[in-house]
Every structure is written in C-alpha cells, then in structure tokens.
Design an enzyme around this catalytic site. Structure first.
Site, short mmCIF file in Angstrom:
data_model
loop_
_atom_site.label_atom_id
_atom_site.label_comp_id
_atom_site.label_asym_id
_atom_site.label_seq_id
_atom_site.Cartn_x
_atom_site.Cartn_y
_atom_site.Cartn_z
N HIS A 31 4.64 2.09 -8.01
CA HIS A 31 3.64 1.00 -8.04
C HIS A 31 2.76 1.12 -9.28
O HIS A 31 2.43 0.12 -9.93
CB HIS A 31 2.72 1.08 -6.82
CG HIS A 31 3.41 0.86 -5.51
ND1 HIS A 31 3.53 1.84 -4.57
CD2 HIS A 31 3.98 -0.25 -4.98
CE1 HIS A 31 4.15 1.34 -3.50
NE2 HIS A 31 4.45 0.09 -3.73
N GLY B 35 0.81 -1.22 0.00
CA GLY B 35 0.00 0.00 0.00
C GLY B 35 0.84 1.26 0.00
O GLY B 35 2.03 1.23 -0.33
N HIS C 6 2.51 4.72 -4.91
CA HIS C 6 3.09 5.89 -5.56
C HIS C 6 3.33 5.55 -7.03
O HIS C 6 2.97 4.44 -7.47
CB HIS C 6 4.39 6.30 -4.85
CG HIS C 6 5.33 5.14 -4.64
ND1 HIS C 6 5.97 4.49 -5.68
CD2 HIS C 6 5.71 4.49 -3.51
CE1 HIS C 6 6.72 3.52 -5.20
NE2 HIS C 6 6.58 3.49 -3.88
#
Ligand code: PAF
Length: 282
Positions: free
Chosen positions: A37, A31, A34
């Site tokens: 990812h 998680g 940014h």
C-alpha cells in the site's frame, strides 16, 4: 494529514482543491496497510499534488461472513504509517455512509474477467468490489487511482469500470511488492504463523521456477509440477494454477513467443487464502 469521515465534508475539500488546479491521486484500501500500500501512496504522491487514501472494509465483497469478521484491522497503525509518509488526506467512511442508497449491480461489460478464476471461485466478490470502487470514484473523482498488480484480475476489472463509467480517471497498475523471501505483501499474511509463512513463501517461489518449465516443456507439464508440489504438503492446498493471456484474460493451454501471459495462482495455508501472479513472456 486531514481526516474525513463524511463524504460531504470530503467533497467540499475536493471542490476547493480542484478549483485551485491541483491534481488528485487516490489509493483505495481496506486498511491493515503494508509496504505494498505504501508503494501505491508514494507513487501517487510523486504524480499528483494531493493524495487521498481511503480505508473501508467493504462487506459486500466478502463471500464468506467469517472472512469479513476476521479481516485484519489496525487503524491506529495505519494512521501513523500514512502520517509518516505525508499522505494528505485519509477518508474513513462507514457502512451507513457507503450503503445509504443500498447495494446495486454496476453495469460493466467484463467478458472473461467475470467468468473465470477469482470470479468463479468467489461468486459475487467483484460485484462488491465494483460497487464500492464506483461509489468511491463518484465521491472523489480523482485524476489517477492506484491499484496493485497482486490483485491482477481486480486491476483489470477496475480498468474496465473506469473505461465505461469514469473516462477521466486513469487507473494505474503498480508492481507487486515482495518481502525478501519473495512473498507478495498482503494484509492476510498477518494471519499466518511463522511456519505457515514459510509454506506460503515456498509456494510463491514455485512460480519463479515455473517460467523455465513452461519455456522448456509445456503448460501441461507446469500444471503437473504444481500439483505434485502441493501434494507434498498437508499444510497448503492448491485452489487453482492457470495461465492467462493478458490481452483477453483467457485461459491458455499453450504459449507462443512475443505474447504477454500471466501465471495465476490461488491456494490456502490453514484458513488463509492467498493469491499471486507473475508475468510470463516466452
Ligand atoms: O484491493 C482492495 O483492498 C479492495 O478490493 C478495494 C479495491 C479497496 C475495494 O474495497
């Protein structure tokens, strides 16, 4: 975007997807998404029919409890980012789900990868990473899985995991995404103040200059240069700077033409530990 919290539900969806001949790309994350990812998700979308992202902050890969407790979280924002890029599936398991059979060491022959740099500095960290990625791969069995090169040692370890336990899964390494100042995207950057961010950028830009120093002088000179650089600032502390040969992940003290190397760095800005690496070919 479909969301699944339970692996059994996700697996029913996966059975139907696989039966219809659609390929599956997988991006595991913790998680606080940014641009790094997002680039992995986009790559997966361009190469697969269905893309699955998992978000799970895995406790067993943190060797410092405070680091685990303080790890950045932004689920609402993550969900809207993933919806925005039309991710197909989000898997959001919890610890009860992932650790229902407890923790076990997964047997993978890692050689040097298990002995130096991050393995040495963060004992047990990769046991936790390998455990959770093994679990996620077992549940999802994707065709391809995507990992960033920023965590280069992790990427090579996951490749080894796939070679020994999941031969059908291709592990794809993707280039590090950097901001305009050269700083590699990392969820941990959010923890830095504006001043600390400037220091982090300075340190990362150092890597670029080192290529020339190594080419013209030597690995030894480059290490002196790095140590002197960090010595100037109280705000940043060097953890390590090393050069590895990519083919066997061994530390080297000299480099020769036509071999692939990588400069590997880890340092602390305040309480935040950052890592980065850059390809090196003479
Ligand atoms: O790189 C990460 O974010 C994590 O180590 C991973 C691969 C999602 C496993 O928890």
């Amino acid at each position: 975007m479909q969301k699944f919290k339970k692996s059994l539900r996700l697996q029913s969806f996966l059975i139907a997807t696989k039966k219809s001949g659609r390929s599956i790309g997988f991006v595991p994350t913790m998680g606080s998404l940014h641009e790094g990812h997002i680039s992995l998700v986009q790559k997966s979308k361009s190469e697969n029919d269905v893309t699955i992202v998992s978000i799970y902050i895995n406790p067993s890969q943190f060797n410092d409890e405070n680091d685990f407790i303080n790890y950045p979280k932004s689920l609402e924002n993550d969900i809207s980012l993933l919806k925005g890029i039309k991710c197909d599936v989000l898997f959001l398991p919890n610890t009860k789900e992932m650790y229902k059979d407890g923790f076990s060491l997964i047997d993978v022959d890692l050689g040097n990868l298990n002995l130096i740099l991050e393995s040495k500095k963060r004992p047990g960290h990769f046991n936790g990473v390998v455990f959770i990625v093994h679990k996620l791969f077992k549940i999802i069995e994707p065709n391809k899985a995507y990992f960033g090169e920023k965590d280069f040692q992790q990427l090579l370890i996951i490749k080894k995991l796939a070679q020994s336990h999941f031969k059908k899964i291709s592990v794809i390494g993707c280039p590090t995404v950097r901001d305009n100042g050269g700083l590699a995207m990392s969820s941990r950057n959010q923890k830095l103040t504006a001043k600390q961010l400037d220091f982090a950028k300075k340190a990362f830009n150092l890597l670029k200059n080192l290529k020339e120093i190594i080419k013209k002088n030597s690995v030894k000179e480059s290490k002196i240069f790095v140590n002197d650089f960090f010595y100037q600032y109280e705000e940043i502390t060097l953890d390590y700077f090393e050069i590895i040969e990519e083919s066997n992940f061994s530390l080297v003290n000299s480099v020769i033409k036509n071999k692939m190397y990588r400069m590997m760095i880890a340092f602390k800005v305040g309480d935040v530990r950052l890592i980065d690496n850059l390809k090196l070919k003479i």
